[in-house]
Design a protein around this motif. Structure first.
Motif, PDB file in Angstrom:
ATOM      1  N   VAL A  95      -5.108   6.756  -5.853  1.00 56.55           N
ATOM      2  CA  VAL A  95      -4.520   6.757  -7.196  1.00 56.55           C
ATOM      3  C   VAL A  95      -3.002   6.891  -7.121  1.00 56.55           C
ATOM      4  O   VAL A  95      -2.273   6.201  -7.840  1.00 56.55           O
ATOM      5  CB  VAL A  95      -5.167   7.859  -8.076  1.00 56.55           C
ATOM      6  CG1 VAL A  95      -4.432   8.001  -9.405  1.00 56.55           C
ATOM      7  CG2 VAL A  95      -6.642   7.539  -8.321  1.00 56.55           C
ATOM      8  N   ALA A  96      -2.501   7.743  -6.222  1.00 60.79           N
ATOM      9  CA  ALA A  96      -1.047   7.876  -6.059  1.00 60.79           C
ATOM     10  C   ALA A  96      -0.442   6.562  -5.577  1.00 60.79           C
ATOM     11  O   ALA A  96       0.630   6.160  -6.036  1.00 60.79           O
ATOM     12  CB  ALA A  96      -0.722   9.002  -5.079  1.00 60.79           C
ATOM     13  N   GLY A  97      -1.133   5.882  -4.672  1.00 63.53           N
ATOM     14  CA  GLY A  97      -0.651   4.605  -4.164  1.00 63.53           C
ATOM     15  C   GLY A  97      -0.591   3.522  -5.226  1.00 63.53           C
ATOM     16  O   GLY A  97       0.267   2.635  -5.185  1.00 63.53           O
ATOM     17  N   LEU A  98      -1.495   3.595  -6.191  1.00 65.81           N
ATOM     18  CA  LEU A  98      -1.490   2.619  -7.285  1.00 65.81           C
ATOM     19  C   LEU A  98      -0.293   2.809  -8.199  1.00 65.81           C
ATOM     20  O   LEU A  98       0.250   1.842  -8.731  1.00 65.81           O
ATOM     21  CB  LEU A  98      -2.761   2.748  -8.131  1.00 65.81           C
ATOM     22  CG  LEU A  98      -4.054   2.249  -7.552  1.00 65.81           C
ATOM     23  CD1 LEU A  98      -5.220   2.624  -8.456  1.00 65.81           C
ATOM     24  CD2 LEU A  98      -4.008   0.750  -7.336  1.00 65.81           C
ATOM     25  N   GLY A  99       0.110   4.047  -8.407  1.00 67.46           N
ATOM     26  CA  GLY A  99       1.170   4.315  -9.375  1.00 67.46           C
ATOM     27  C   GLY A  99       0.688   3.896 -10.753  1.00 67.46           C
ATOM     28  O   GLY A  99      -0.378   4.304 -11.194  1.00 67.46           O
ATOM     29  N   SER A 100       1.442   3.040 -11.421  1.00 65.62           N
ATOM     30  CA  SER A 100       1.049   2.574 -12.758  1.00 65.62           C
ATOM     31  C   SER A 100       0.306   1.235 -12.707  1.00 65.62           C
ATOM     32  O   SER A 100      -0.009   0.665 -13.748  1.00 65.62           O
ATOM     33  CB  SER A 100       2.284   2.443 -13.652  1.00 65.62           C
ATOM     34  OG  SER A 100       3.155   1.458 -13.118  1.00 65.62           O
ATOM     35  N   ARG A 101       0.033   0.757 -11.503  1.00 62.97           N
ATOM     36  CA  ARG A 101      -0.649  -0.537 -11.367  1.00 62.97           C
ATOM     37  C   ARG A 101      -2.152  -0.427 -11.632  1.00 62.97           C
ATOM     38  O   ARG A 101      -2.752   0.617 -11.462  1.00 62.97           O
ATOM     39  CB  ARG A 101      -0.440  -1.115  -9.971  1.00 62.97           C
ATOM     40  CG  ARG A 101       1.005  -1.493  -9.693  1.00 62.97           C
ATOM     41  CD  ARG A 101       1.181  -2.005  -8.293  1.00 62.97           C
ATOM     42  NE  ARG A 101       0.893  -0.938  -7.329  1.00 62.97           N
ATOM     43  CZ  ARG A 101       0.923  -1.098  -6.018  1.00 62.97           C
ATOM     44  NH1 ARG A 101       1.195  -2.291  -5.507  1.00 62.97           N
ATOM     45  NH2 ARG A 101       0.671  -0.091  -5.208  1.00 62.97           N
ATOM     46  N   ASN A 102      -2.718  -1.551 -11.998  1.00 62.11           N
ATOM     47  CA  ASN A 102      -4.144  -1.665 -12.244  1.00 62.11           C
ATOM     48  C   ASN A 102      -4.841  -2.274 -11.037  1.00 62.11           C
ATOM     49  O   ASN A 102      -4.224  -2.990 -10.252  1.00 62.11           O
ATOM     50  CB  ASN A 102      -4.389  -2.597 -13.444  1.00 62.11           C
ATOM     51  CG  ASN A 102      -3.686  -2.123 -14.682  1.00 62.11           C
ATOM     52  OD1 ASN A 102      -4.149  -1.222 -15.354  1.00 62.11           O
ATOM     53  ND2 ASN A 102      -2.543  -2.726 -14.978  1.00 62.11           N
ATOM     54  N   ILE A 103      -6.126  -2.006 -10.924  1.00 61.91           N
ATOM     55  CA  ILE A 103      -6.973  -2.742  -9.988  1.00 61.91           C
ATOM     56  C   ILE A 103      -7.643  -3.812 -10.826  1.00 61.91           C
ATOM     57  O   ILE A 103      -8.352  -3.495 -11.793  1.00 61.91           O
ATOM     58  CB  ILE A 103      -8.020  -1.825  -9.337  1.00 61.91           C
ATOM     59  CG1 ILE A 103      -7.340  -0.709  -8.549  1.00 61.91           C
ATOM     60  CG2 ILE A 103      -8.949  -2.644  -8.431  1.00 61.91           C
ATOM     61  CD1 ILE A 103      -8.292   0.385  -8.089  1.00 61.91           C
ATOM     62  N   VAL A 104      -7.391  -5.075 -10.506  1.00 58.34           N
ATOM     63  CA  VAL A 104      -7.877  -6.181 -11.322  1.00 58.34           C
ATOM     64  C   VAL A 104      -8.913  -6.972 -10.532  1.00 58.34           C
ATOM     65  O   VAL A 104      -8.600  -7.564  -9.498  1.00 58.34           O
ATOM     66  CB  VAL A 104      -6.712  -7.101 -11.752  1.00 58.34           C
ATOM     67  CG1 VAL A 104      -7.217  -8.203 -12.674  1.00 58.34           C
ATOM     68  CG2 VAL A 104      -5.617  -6.286 -12.439  1.00 58.34           C
ATOM     69  N   LEU A 105     -10.148  -6.955 -11.029  1.00 53.25           N
ATOM     70  CA  LEU A 105     -11.250  -7.640 -10.360  1.00 53.25           C
ATOM     71  C   LEU A 105     -11.362  -9.065 -10.881  1.00 53.25           C
ATOM     72  O   LEU A 105     -11.421  -9.290 -12.096  1.00 53.25           O
ATOM     73  CB  LEU A 105     -12.557  -6.876 -10.594  1.00 53.25           C
ATOM     74  CG  LEU A 105     -12.527  -5.405 -10.179  1.00 53.25           C
ATOM     75  CD1 LEU A 105     -13.848  -4.731 -10.503  1.00 53.25           C
ATOM     76  CD2 LEU A 105     -12.188  -5.260  -8.702  1.00 53.25           C
ATOM     77  N   VAL A 106     -11.376 -10.017  -9.950  1.00 52.96           N
ATOM     78  CA  VAL A 106     -11.470 -11.435 -10.298  1.00 52.96           C
ATOM     79  C   VAL A 106     -12.641 -12.048  -9.528  1.00 52.96           C
ATOM     80  O   VAL A 106     -13.102 -11.493  -8.534  1.00 52.96           O
ATOM     81  CB  VAL A 106     -10.151 -12.180  -9.995  1.00 52.96           C
ATOM     82  CG1 VAL A 106      -8.976 -11.534 -10.718  1.00 52.96           C
ATOM     83  CG2 VAL A 106      -9.866 -12.258  -8.503  1.00 52.96           C
ATOM     84  N   GLY A 107     -13.090 -13.185 -10.000  1.00 51.34           N
ATOM     85  CA  GLY A 107     -14.179 -13.878  -9.332  1.00 51.34           C
ATOM     86  C   GLY A 107     -15.089 -14.559 -10.341  1.00 51.34           C
ATOM     87  O   GLY A 107     -14.913 -14.422 -11.555  1.00 51.34           O
ATOM     88  N   TYR A 115      -4.700  -1.433   2.329  1.00 56.48           N
ATOM     89  CA  TYR A 115      -3.648  -2.209   1.673  1.00 56.48           C
ATOM     90  C   TYR A 115      -2.514  -1.293   1.203  1.00 56.48           C
ATOM     91  O   TYR A 115      -1.332  -1.571   1.431  1.00 56.48           O
ATOM     92  CB  TYR A 115      -4.251  -2.971   0.491  1.00 56.48           C
ATOM     93  CG  TYR A 115      -3.274  -3.799  -0.304  1.00 56.48           C
ATOM     94  CD1 TYR A 115      -2.959  -5.095   0.082  1.00 56.48           C
ATOM     95  CD2 TYR A 115      -2.667  -3.299  -1.455  1.00 56.48           C
ATOM     96  CE1 TYR A 115      -2.080  -5.870  -0.656  1.00 56.48           C
ATOM     97  CE2 TYR A 115      -1.779  -4.055  -2.199  1.00 56.48           C
ATOM     98  CZ  TYR A 115      -1.484  -5.339  -1.779  1.00 56.48           C
ATOM     99  OH  TYR A 115      -0.598  -6.098  -2.504  1.00 56.48           O
ATOM    100  N   LEU A 116      -2.872  -0.197   0.550  1.00 51.52           N
ATOM    101  CA  LEU A 116      -1.861   0.736   0.031  1.00 51.52           C
ATOM    102  C   LEU A 116      -1.101   1.416   1.185  1.00 51.52           C
ATOM    103  O   LEU A 116       0.109   1.625   1.075  1.00 51.52           O
ATOM    104  CB  LEU A 116      -2.519   1.773  -0.871  1.00 51.52           C
ATOM    105  CG  LEU A 116      -3.076   1.221  -2.182  1.00 51.52           C
ATOM    106  CD1 LEU A 116      -3.918   2.280  -2.889  1.00 51.52           C
ATOM    107  CD2 LEU A 116      -1.972   0.697  -3.083  1.00 51.52           C
TER     108      LEU A 116
END
Length: 195
Positions: A17-29, A188-189
């Protein structure tokens, strides 16, 4: 399997969660890849909110996706989809499940790059077909579902492959997919922090 077991520790959750900061996890497919099912469980495991872009689109239009397609056509639906996803991405961090065609928009991909980490949930056509057979509301699958899924996989696969991460959406329990996703996301983070 419980979210806590999947996550294997509060420290790991805090790191991600800290690594995400304000970013979202966006699932595509593609439809049937498990974006909603995986997304809900992933959000729970990370202590984030979850949102399904298709549900938000239907709420904004006060119509089902099938009704929007029927009344206004796919292009009008895609324009609304871009607006809704843009709004959702500005409200991070959270886990966002997108519709199958959302990532095909260059504008949407750029917004995701700026406000999220994209994850392609990749599944075999056989797995997708088994999952979508239980649902009849998908406008693009009204005739020849298998042929349509194969065509869409061929057309969209190269674009989905540009996502930040690719995770196999297994035919077994979703916790397998989530465990793989968390491992890839954590790696990745960590690599981002080294750069």
């Amino acid at each position: 399997m419980q979210a806590e077991e999947i996550l294997a520790g509060e420290e790991r959750r805090a790191r991600i969660v800290a690594g995400l900061g304000s970013r979202n996890i966006v699932l595509v497919g593609l439809m049937g890849a498990g974006k909603t099912s995986v997304g809900r469980r992933l959000a729970l495991a990370l202590g984030l909110s979850f949102v399904d872009a298709d549900v938000e689109i239907e709420a904004a239009a006060n119509q089902t996706i099938a009704e929007i397609f029927s009344a206004y056509g796919e292009e009008a639906f895609r324009a609304g989809e871009r607006r809704v996803i843009s709004r959702l991405l500005a409200e991070g961090p959270k886990v966002v499940a997108t519709g199958g065609g959302a990532f095909m928009s260059e504008e949407t991909r750029q917004r995701i790059r700026g406000n999220g980490i994209s994850v392609w949930l990749k599944a075999d056509v056989r797995v997708l077909l088994e999952r979508v057979r239980r649902k009849s509301h998908r406008p693009l699958l009204q005739s020849d579902p298998e042929g349509t899924l194969r065509r869409l996989q061929n057309e969209r696969g190269p674009t989905y492959a540009t996502a930040d991460l690719t995770v196999n959406s297994h035919e077994g329990p979703f916790h397998l997919t989530i465990a793989e996703l968390l491992d890839r996301l954590e790696t990745y983070l960590a690599q981002e922090n080294k750069a």
